[in-house]
Design a protein around this motif. Structure first.
Motif, PDB file in Angstrom:
ATOM      1  N   ALA A   1     -15.336  -0.723  21.262  1.00 54.75           N
ATOM      2  CA  ALA A   1     -15.369  -0.060  19.963  1.00 54.75           C
ATOM      3  C   ALA A   1     -14.274  -0.617  19.079  1.00 54.75           C
ATOM      4  O   ALA A   1     -13.321  -1.222  19.554  1.00 54.75           O
ATOM      5  N   VAL A   2     -14.424  -0.403  17.764  1.00 59.43           N
ATOM      6  CA  VAL A   2     -13.496  -0.950  16.779  1.00 59.43           C
ATOM      7  C   VAL A   2     -13.038   0.161  15.848  1.00 59.43           C
ATOM      8  O   VAL A   2     -13.844   0.995  15.430  1.00 59.43           O
ATOM      9  N   ALA A   3     -11.759   0.161  15.498  1.00 58.16           N
ATOM     10  CA  ALA A   3     -11.229   1.131  14.534  1.00 58.16           C
ATOM     11  C   ALA A   3     -10.224   0.446  13.632  1.00 58.16           C
ATOM     12  O   ALA A   3      -9.484  -0.438  14.068  1.00 58.16           O
ATOM     13  N   VAL A   4     -10.182   0.856  12.356  1.00 56.56           N
ATOM     14  CA  VAL A   4      -9.235   0.306  11.395  1.00 56.56           C
ATOM     15  C   VAL A   4      -8.041   1.247  11.300  1.00 56.56           C
ATOM     16  O   VAL A   4      -8.179   2.468  11.410  1.00 56.56           O
ATOM     17  N   SER A   5      -6.856   0.678  11.123  1.00 61.58           N
ATOM     18  CA  SER A   5      -5.655   1.498  11.015  1.00 61.58           C
ATOM     19  C   SER A   5      -5.646   2.255   9.696  1.00 61.58           C
ATOM     20  O   SER A   5      -6.311   1.880   8.728  1.00 61.58           O
ATOM     21  N   GLU A   6      -4.872   3.328   9.634  1.00 61.95           N
ATOM     22  CA  GLU A   6      -4.851   4.177   8.452  1.00 61.95           C
ATOM     23  C   GLU A   6      -4.337   3.445   7.216  1.00 61.95           C
ATOM     24  O   GLU A   6      -4.709   3.782   6.094  1.00 61.95           O
ATOM     25  N   ASP A   7      -3.475   2.459   7.408  1.00 65.40           N
ATOM     26  CA  ASP A   7      -2.926   1.745   6.248  1.00 65.40           C
ATOM     27  C   ASP A   7      -3.645   0.431   5.967  1.00 65.40           C
ATOM     28  O   ASP A   7      -3.204  -0.377   5.165  1.00 65.40           O
ATOM     29  N   ASN A   8      -4.774   0.201   6.643  1.00 66.67           N
ATOM     30  CA  ASN A   8      -5.623  -0.961   6.377  1.00 66.67           C
ATOM     31  C   ASN A   8      -4.966  -2.306   6.679  1.00 66.67           C
ATOM     32  O   ASN A   8      -5.369  -3.326   6.131  1.00 66.67           O
ATOM     33  N   THR A   9      -3.973  -2.344   7.533  1.00 64.63           N
ATOM     34  CA  THR A   9      -3.328  -3.614   7.851  1.00 64.63           C
ATOM     35  C   THR A   9      -3.788  -4.193   9.175  1.00 64.63           C
ATOM     36  O   THR A   9      -3.409  -5.314   9.528  1.00 64.63           O
ATOM     37  N   ALA A  10      -4.597  -3.465   9.929  1.00 68.88           N
ATOM     38  CA  ALA A  10      -5.001  -3.956  11.243  1.00 68.88           C
ATOM     39  C   ALA A  10      -6.238  -3.204  11.700  1.00 68.88           C
ATOM     40  O   ALA A  10      -6.570  -2.136  11.181  1.00 68.88           O
ATOM     41  N   PHE A  11      -6.927  -3.784  12.677  1.00 72.44           N
ATOM     42  CA  PHE A  11      -7.971  -3.037  13.360  1.00 72.44           C
ATOM     43  C   PHE A  11      -7.849  -3.279  14.848  1.00 72.44           C
ATOM     44  O   PHE A  11      -7.299  -4.287  15.303  1.00 72.44           O
ATOM     45  N   THR A  12      -8.332  -2.331  15.620  1.00 70.88           N
ATOM     46  CA  THR A  12      -8.157  -2.333  17.064  1.00 70.88           C
ATOM     47  C   THR A  12      -9.509  -2.351  17.766  1.00 70.88           C
ATOM     48  O   THR A  12     -10.403  -1.603  17.389  1.00 70.88           O
TER      49      THR A  12
ATOM     50  N   GLY B   1      -3.240 -12.638  12.801  1.00 75.89           N
ATOM     51  CA  GLY B   1      -2.766 -12.664  14.173  1.00 75.89           C
ATOM     52  C   GLY B   1      -3.524 -11.673  15.023  1.00 75.89           C
ATOM     53  O   GLY B   1      -4.268 -10.820  14.523  1.00 75.89           O
ATOM     54  N   ALA B   2      -3.365 -11.791  16.329  1.00 73.51           N
ATOM     55  CA  ALA B   2      -4.012 -10.886  17.270  1.00 73.51           C
ATOM     56  C   ALA B   2      -3.128 -10.716  18.491  1.00 73.51           C
ATOM     57  O   ALA B   2      -2.477 -11.673  18.939  1.00 73.51           O
ATOM     58  N   ASP B   3      -3.084  -9.505  19.000  1.00 75.95           N
ATOM     59  CA  ASP B   3      -2.323  -9.193  20.212  1.00 75.95           C
ATOM     60  C   ASP B   3      -3.292  -8.791  21.317  1.00 75.95           C
ATOM     61  O   ASP B   3      -4.076  -7.853  21.147  1.00 75.95           O
ATOM     62  N   TYR B   4      -3.230  -9.495  22.432  1.00 78.46           N
ATOM     63  CA  TYR B   4      -4.086  -9.200  23.574  1.00 78.46           C
ATOM     64  C   TYR B   4      -3.209  -8.777  24.751  1.00 78.46           C
ATOM     65  O   TYR B   4      -2.140  -9.350  24.970  1.00 78.46           O
ATOM     66  N   ARG B   5      -3.691  -7.818  25.519  1.00 78.62           N
ATOM     67  CA  ARG B   5      -2.974  -7.390  26.715  1.00 78.62           C
ATOM     68  C   ARG B   5      -3.967  -7.073  27.823  1.00 78.62           C
ATOM     69  O   ARG B   5      -5.105  -6.711  27.564  1.00 78.62           O
ATOM     70  N   GLY B   6      -3.507  -7.218  29.052  1.00 79.03           N
ATOM     71  CA  GLY B   6      -4.366  -6.916  30.179  1.00 79.03           C
ATOM     72  C   GLY B   6      -3.585  -6.950  31.473  1.00 79.03           C
ATOM     73  O   GLY B   6      -2.356  -6.869  31.470  1.00 79.03           O
ATOM     74  N   PHE B   7      -4.299  -7.095  32.568  1.00 75.82           N
ATOM     75  CA  PHE B   7      -3.684  -7.159  33.890  1.00 75.82           C
ATOM     76  C   PHE B   7      -4.317  -8.307  34.656  1.00 75.82           C
ATOM     77  O   PHE B   7      -5.507  -8.581  34.514  1.00 75.82           O
TER      78      PHE B   7
ATOM     79  N   ALA C   1      -0.716 -11.822  25.366  1.00 74.89           N
ATOM     80  CA  ALA C   1      -0.886 -13.059  24.604  1.00 74.89           C
ATOM     81  C   ALA C   1      -0.981 -12.709  23.130  1.00 74.89           C
ATOM     82  O   ALA C   1      -1.601 -11.712  22.757  1.00 74.89           O
ATOM     83  N   THR C   2      -0.359 -13.533  22.297  1.00 75.52           N
ATOM     84  CA  THR C   2      -0.375 -13.308  20.851  1.00 75.52           C
ATOM     85  C   THR C   2      -0.841 -14.574  20.150  1.00 75.52           C
ATOM     86  O   THR C   2      -0.322 -15.659  20.391  1.00 75.52           O
ATOM     87  N   ASP C   3      -1.850 -14.427  19.295  1.00 78.97           N
ATOM     88  CA  ASP C   3      -2.293 -15.511  18.420  1.00 78.97           C
ATOM     89  C   ASP C   3      -1.710 -15.262  17.036  1.00 78.97           C
ATOM     90  O   ASP C   3      -1.769 -14.144  16.531  1.00 78.97           O
ATOM     91  N   SER C   4      -1.157 -16.291  16.424  1.00 77.21           N
ATOM     92  CA  SER C   4      -0.616 -16.150  15.073  1.00 77.21           C
ATOM     93  C   SER C   4      -0.947 -17.398  14.265  1.00 77.21           C
ATOM     94  O   SER C   4      -1.087 -18.488  14.815  1.00 77.21           O
ATOM     95  N   THR C   5      -1.069 -17.219  12.948  1.00 80.10           N
ATOM     96  CA  THR C   5      -1.432 -18.310  12.055  1.00 80.10           C
ATOM     97  C   THR C   5      -0.524 -18.307  10.844  1.00 80.10           C
ATOM     98  O   THR C   5      -0.300 -17.250  10.234  1.00 80.10           O
ATOM     99  N   ASP C   6       0.026 -19.469  10.504  1.00 84.73           N
ATOM    100  CA  ASP C   6       0.840 -19.572   9.306  1.00 84.73           C
ATOM    101  C   ASP C   6      -0.012 -19.308   8.077  1.00 84.73           C
ATOM    102  O   ASP C   6      -1.210 -19.600   8.049  1.00 84.73           O
TER     103      ASP C   6
ATOM    104  N   THR D   1      -7.114  -4.416  21.836  1.00 82.05           N
ATOM    105  CA  THR D   1      -6.735  -5.672  21.194  1.00 82.05           C
ATOM    106  C   THR D   1      -6.518  -5.390  19.720  1.00 82.05           C
ATOM    107  O   THR D   1      -7.385  -4.828  19.062  1.00 82.05           O
ATOM    108  N   VAL D   2      -5.362  -5.787  19.200  1.00 81.67           N
ATOM    109  CA  VAL D   2      -5.026  -5.485  17.810  1.00 81.67           C
ATOM    110  C   VAL D   2      -5.091  -6.752  16.974  1.00 81.67           C
ATOM    111  O   VAL D   2      -4.472  -7.759  17.306  1.00 81.67           O
ATOM    112  N   TYR D   3      -5.853  -6.696  15.889  1.00 84.49           N
ATOM    113  CA  TYR D   3      -5.985  -7.822  14.966  1.00 84.49           C
ATOM    114  C   TYR D   3      -5.264  -7.478  13.668  1.00 84.49           C
ATOM    115  O   TYR D   3      -5.541  -6.453  13.047  1.00 84.49           O
ATOM    116  N   HIS D   4      -4.323  -8.343  13.255  1.00 90.83           N
ATOM    117  CA  HIS D   4      -3.515  -8.114  12.062  1.00 90.83           C
ATOM    118  C   HIS D   4      -4.136  -8.833  10.870  1.00 90.83           C
ATOM    119  O   HIS D   4      -4.515  -9.997  10.971  1.00 90.83           O
TER     120      HIS D   4
END
Length: 217
Positions: A55-66, A107-113, A153-158, A205-208
């Motif tokens: 599932a996908v959700a957008v943050s309250e301040d519109n800066t990211a979705f999860t 950017g995107a933040d991924y986490r797992g085990f 893992a973090t993906d980032s783009t200039d 997973t958080v996408y900025h």
């Protein structure tokens, strides 16, 4: 932030900054648009996200979705099935933004085990592209055994390399993530696995997002 990033059919909203200060341009739009942004899932396909497990959700301040998953696991060795070594999930997102603005995934933040035997290998990979666009961004993060812990893992783009949504045109945004595990030189009788899931809860997973104003036509 807690480890993990999966979902069980519901979503977790998360507020994050758009870009670190050093990445923000002098002439760019640093704050999100004031009007509401709507992100809807058009389709979710893949062996790592069976129906009802993402599932996908957008943050309250519109800066990211999860994005949250609950059944995203790749494994190899032992009694693993031949197709278990690779799992993927492709999200096709419909993003409605206020008129006069455009966005890019900064950017995107991924986490797992992961539990990898000595000599085994794991890989997390993601690609990002807008529907109909020839520009696709790829990011790959390898992991080697022995390993038995949470991973991140973090993906980032200039800013200068961001791929922006076309102004004035509705284009769906596609994110394709992938987990791969190989036994490598490890004992093939022992299982190695990697998840975007965790033993202590759901994983997200958080996408900025980065924002800028469209040029006046």
């Amino acid at each position: 932030m807690a480890t993990g990033l999966l979902l069980s059919g519901t979503i977790a909203a998360l507020v994050t900054s758009v870009l670190p200060a050093q990445h923000q341009p002098s002439g760019g739009f640093e704050d999100p648009p004031p009007d509401k942004i709507v992100i809807k899932v058009a389709t979710v396909n893949g062996s790592g996200c069976p129906q009802g497990t993402a599932a996908v959700a957008v943050s309250e301040d519109n800066t990211a979705f999860t994005v949250t998953y609950s059944d995203y696991l790749a494994q190899a060795g032992g009694d693993s099935a031949p197709t278990d070594f690779r799992k993927n999930c492709q999200l096709n997102l419909l993003v409605h933004v206020p008129q006069g603005f455009t966005y890019a995934v900064a950017g995107a933040d991924y986490r797992g085990f992961a539990a990898l035997q000595p000599g085994a290998k794991g890989t997390q990979r993601a690609s990002y592209y807008f529907q109909g666009s020839p520009n696709t961004e790829y990011r790959t993060h390898p992991l080697g055994g022995p390993y038995n812990d949470n991973w991140q893992a973090t993906d980032s783009t200039d800013w200068a390399q961001l791929v922006w949504a076309p102004c004035g045109v509705q284009r769906n945004f596609n994110i394709n993530t992938e987990l791969r595990v190989s036994t490598g030189t490890s004992d093939p009788g022992r299982v190695s696995f990697m998840t975007m899931d965790s033993t202590d809860g759901d994983i997200s997973t958080v996408y900025h997002l980065a924002w800028k104003e469209c040029p006046e036509s």
